[in-house]
Design an enzyme around this catalytic site. Structure first.
Site, PDB file in Angstrom:
ATOM      1  N   HIS A   1       0.713  -1.134  -0.177  1.00 48.96           N
ATOM      2  CA  HIS A   1       0.071   0.292  -0.128  1.00 48.96           C
ATOM      3  C   HIS A   1       0.986   0.909  -0.029  1.00 48.96           C
ATOM      4  O   HIS A   1       1.844   1.606   0.713  1.00 48.96           O
ATOM      5  CB  HIS A   1      -0.640  -0.443   0.932  1.00 48.96           C
ATOM      6  CG  HIS A   1      -0.872   0.183   2.446  1.00 48.96           C
ATOM      7  ND1 HIS A   1      -0.595   2.019   3.060  1.00 48.96           N
ATOM      8  CD2 HIS A   1       0.032  -0.398   3.412  1.00 48.96           C
ATOM      9  CE1 HIS A   1       0.323   1.446   4.046  1.00 48.96           C
ATOM     10  NE2 HIS A   1       0.192   0.642   4.489  1.00 48.96           N
TER      11      HIS A   1
ATOM     12  N   ASP B   1       5.516   2.665   7.032  1.00 49.68           N
ATOM     13  CA  ASP B   1       4.151   2.353   6.762  1.00 49.68           C
ATOM     14  C   ASP B   1       3.166   2.998   5.678  1.00 49.68           C
ATOM     15  O   ASP B   1       3.309   4.255   6.246  1.00 49.68           O
ATOM     16  CB  ASP B   1       3.797   1.974   8.707  1.00 49.68           C
ATOM     17  CG  ASP B   1       2.299   1.736   8.043  1.00 49.68           C
ATOM     18  OD1 ASP B   1       2.105   1.329   7.020  1.00 49.68           O
ATOM     19  OD2 ASP B   1       1.368   1.926   8.927  1.00 49.68           O
TER      20      ASP B   1
ATOM     21  N   GLU C   1      -5.150   1.791   2.235  1.00 54.15           N
ATOM     22  CA  GLU C   1      -5.063   0.463   2.574  1.00 54.15           C
ATOM     23  C   GLU C   1      -5.717   0.911   4.480  1.00 54.15           C
ATOM     24  O   GLU C   1      -6.091   0.039   5.258  1.00 54.15           O
ATOM     25  CB  GLU C   1      -4.127   0.540   2.653  1.00 54.15           C
ATOM     26  CG  GLU C   1      -3.212  -1.461   3.322  1.00 54.15           C
ATOM     27  CD  GLU C   1      -2.982  -0.668   4.826  1.00 54.15           C
ATOM     28  OE1 GLU C   1      -2.950  -1.909   6.096  1.00 54.15           O
ATOM     29  OE2 GLU C   1      -2.585   0.043   5.137  1.00 54.15           O
ATOM     30  N   GLU C   2      -5.634   2.042   4.393  1.00 47.90           N
ATOM     31  CA  GLU C   2      -5.466   2.666   6.032  1.00 47.90           C
ATOM     32  C   GLU C   2      -7.093   2.933   6.417  1.00 47.90           C
ATOM     33  O   GLU C   2      -6.709   3.174   7.636  1.00 47.90           O
ATOM     34  CB  GLU C   2      -4.209   3.796   6.142  1.00 47.90           C
ATOM     35  CG  GLU C   2      -2.776   3.500   5.794  1.00 47.90           C
ATOM     36  CD  GLU C   2      -2.562   2.936   7.446  1.00 47.90           C
ATOM     37  OE1 GLU C   2      -3.064   2.166   8.316  1.00 47.90           O
ATOM     38  OE2 GLU C   2      -0.892   3.120   6.875  1.00 47.90           O
TER      39      GLU C   2
ATOM     40  N   ASP D   1       4.692  -4.945   3.623  1.00 47.83           N
ATOM     41  CA  ASP D   1       4.480  -3.772   4.474  1.00 47.83           C
ATOM     42  C   ASP D   1       4.776  -3.269   5.522  1.00 47.83           C
ATOM     43  O   ASP D   1       5.134  -4.640   6.237  1.00 47.83           O
ATOM     44  CB  ASP D   1       2.956  -3.898   5.133  1.00 47.83           C
ATOM     45  CG  ASP D   1       1.350  -3.199   5.529  1.00 47.83           C
ATOM     46  OD1 ASP D   1       2.397  -1.896   6.320  1.00 47.83           O
ATOM     47  OD2 ASP D   1       0.448  -2.990   5.474  1.00 47.83           O
TER      48      ASP D   1
ATOM     49  N   HIS E   1       2.339   5.159  12.868  1.00 46.83           N
ATOM     50  CA  HIS E   1       0.843   6.111  12.324  1.00 46.83           C
ATOM     51  C   HIS E   1       1.102   7.660  13.271  1.00 46.83           C
ATOM     52  O   HIS E   1       0.265   8.458  13.787  1.00 46.83           O
ATOM     53  CB  HIS E   1      -0.215   5.715  12.879  1.00 46.83           C
ATOM     54  CG  HIS E   1      -0.649   4.560  12.038  1.00 46.83           C
ATOM     55  ND1 HIS E   1      -1.257   3.934  12.385  1.00 46.83           N
ATOM     56  CD2 HIS E   1      -0.561   3.549  11.020  1.00 46.83           C
ATOM     57  CE1 HIS E   1      -1.785   2.942  10.965  1.00 46.83           C
ATOM     58  NE2 HIS E   1      -1.258   2.994  10.456  1.00 46.83           N
TER      59      HIS E   1
END
Length: 437
Positions: A125, A137, A171-172, A200, A286
């Site tokens: 992603h 990420d 994706e998130e 990922d 994140h």
């Protein structure tokens, strides 16, 4: 990686096992395809992968600090990856979908050739969360498969299976892009995908080495690779079913992949095994600090090479050697109406002089090729002009030139020298290679 997606347990293990023969042409207990003489994968340049991450960071910085779905940074990321693949000879397509009130994009890239009924696919992603640039990420996985795809092109690799790469959107927000792709594939097309590899978060700063255990053949391919490095692995559980392999697995496609850890804390046993500290695998998961500083180079390097190893092994093809190739894939910015810049390749191990048919591969991304002077500079300083402000209003120079360099000693530092001689247009050297027949 989206760890908020509920874990799903699917009843496709038997289907995956039945599909093993489609991956290797052998039984489920056979060794990976390298045992049958598959071509060896090239070493994937850590420098090149990190340059892609630097470019993604720059995109985020220029677009509000993130590359999230529906934001300008995500579309710029897609355009960046697509341009490199288009220049490398891939057939690319953008698949659009709508979620959370905004248009999303999947980028699909097919390498010409191979059996269209036997597809090996790799994906990552490309979107970040809105709180940061998303370099681990999942810039890490996206950059690794991008550089692997470019390595396929540089090698002129012709596997027996058809190769397809994908960069997923949203994706998130719940695996939206990959779900859309799988759900909109006709069943006959889904059945042609004999394996999907997902990458990922493969450069976590306090890394572990985790392998998906969804498909035995794919799992063993990765485990064997890391065993050859003397690096122990564990089964991936933290993000099980929470990344873009999940829709493929639900559709009965054999899946596998790699992961280096997210917010879960590394145990003392794992510290003993891999080093690092008993803290989160990725303390910036994140968060705004998920920048280019949030990458472990060793993990990124090992996993990028593992990506290529799996793709070469599971595609079970062969390649026609293109000669001895020396290459530099690091981007070099070309100043607008400024000084000349160079990209250097160091040639070693070639006996005698260069050939009379030295192949010079030039990949320059530029908005106006008519501004550019491009020269090959030999180790002794001799200059061979390749391009002298021709081509009018066309953009880019993606071309292979043949140079009679038989008077030059082969070994040494060869340079591609590029100068922009007029204002208003910009670009960069995307790659430079020399091929000795």
């Amino acid at each position: 990686m989206n760890l908020s997606v509920p874990r799903r347990v699917t009843a496709v293990a038997a289907l995956a096992a039945l599909a093993l023969g489609g991956l290797t042409g052998t039984s489920a207990t056979a060794r990976p395809a390298e045992a049958a003489g598959a071509a060896a994968a090239p070493d994937i340049s850590l420098t090149a992968v990190k340059q892609h991450l630097t470019d993604l960071q720059s995109i985020a910085t220029a677009n509000g600090g993130n590359r999230a779905h529906g934001r300008a940074g995500y579309k710029a990321s897609i355009d960046f990856v697509k341009a490199k693949l288009d220049a490398a000879g891939y057939t690319t397509s953008l698949q659009t979908f709508t979620t959370s009130g905004a248009t999303g994009y999947n980028l699909i890239a097919d390498w010409p050739g191979g059996d269209p009924n036997q597809v090996l696919m790799a994906g990552s992603h490309l979107d970040s969360v809105s709180s940061g640039p998303g370099i681990n990420d999942n810039g890490s996985g996206s950059a690794a498969i991008l550089e692997t795809a470019l390595a396929v092109s540089r090698a002129g690799y012709q596997p027996s299976k058809h190769l397809r790469f994908a960069w997923w959107g949203a994706e998130e927000l719940g695996l939206v892009g990959s779900k859309y792709y799988v759900n909109n594939l006709p069943s006959t097309e889904r059945s042609k995908i004999k394996g999907y590899l997902n990458f990922d978060m493969i450069g976590s700063p306090n890394p572990g080495y985790f392998v998906y255990d969804d498909d035995p053949t794919i799992e063993q391919t990765f485990k064997s690779y890391f065993a050859g490095l003397g690096v122990p692995t564990e089964i991936e559980t933290e993000g099980d079913g929470r990344s873009d392999h999940a829709p493929f697995k639900s559709a009965g496609v054999p899946v596998g992949g790699l992961f280096t850890g997210a917010s879960r804390v590394k145990t003392s046993a794992q510290v003993s095994k891999w080093g690092g500290t008993a803290t989160a695998f990725d303390r910036c998961y994140h968060s705004s600090c998920d920048t280019t500083s949030n990458i472990n180079d060793t993990a990124l390097d090992r996993n990028s090479d593992a990506v290529a190893h799996a793709i070469w092994t599971l595609s079970a093809g062969s390649t026609t050697p293109p000669g001895k190739v020396f290459e530099n894939t690091a981007d070099v910015s070309i100043p607008d109406n400024g000084a000349a810049v160079t990209s250097t390749v160091n040639v070693t191990g070639v006996t005698g002089n260069a050939p009379s048919n030295l192949s010079v591969g030039v990949d320059i991304v530029h908005t106006y090729r008519g501004d550019l002077i491009v020269d090959l500079v030999a180790p002794d300083g001799s200059v061979y002009n390749l391009h002298n402000r021709s081509g009018g209003s066309a953009d880019n120079i993606v071309q292979t030139f043949t140079v009679n360099a038989s008077s030059e000693v082969a070994n040494g530092a060869w340079k591609l020298r590029v100068q922009d001689k007029a204002s208003y247009d910009t670009g960069y050297i995307n790659g430079f290679k020399l091929t000795f027949p």
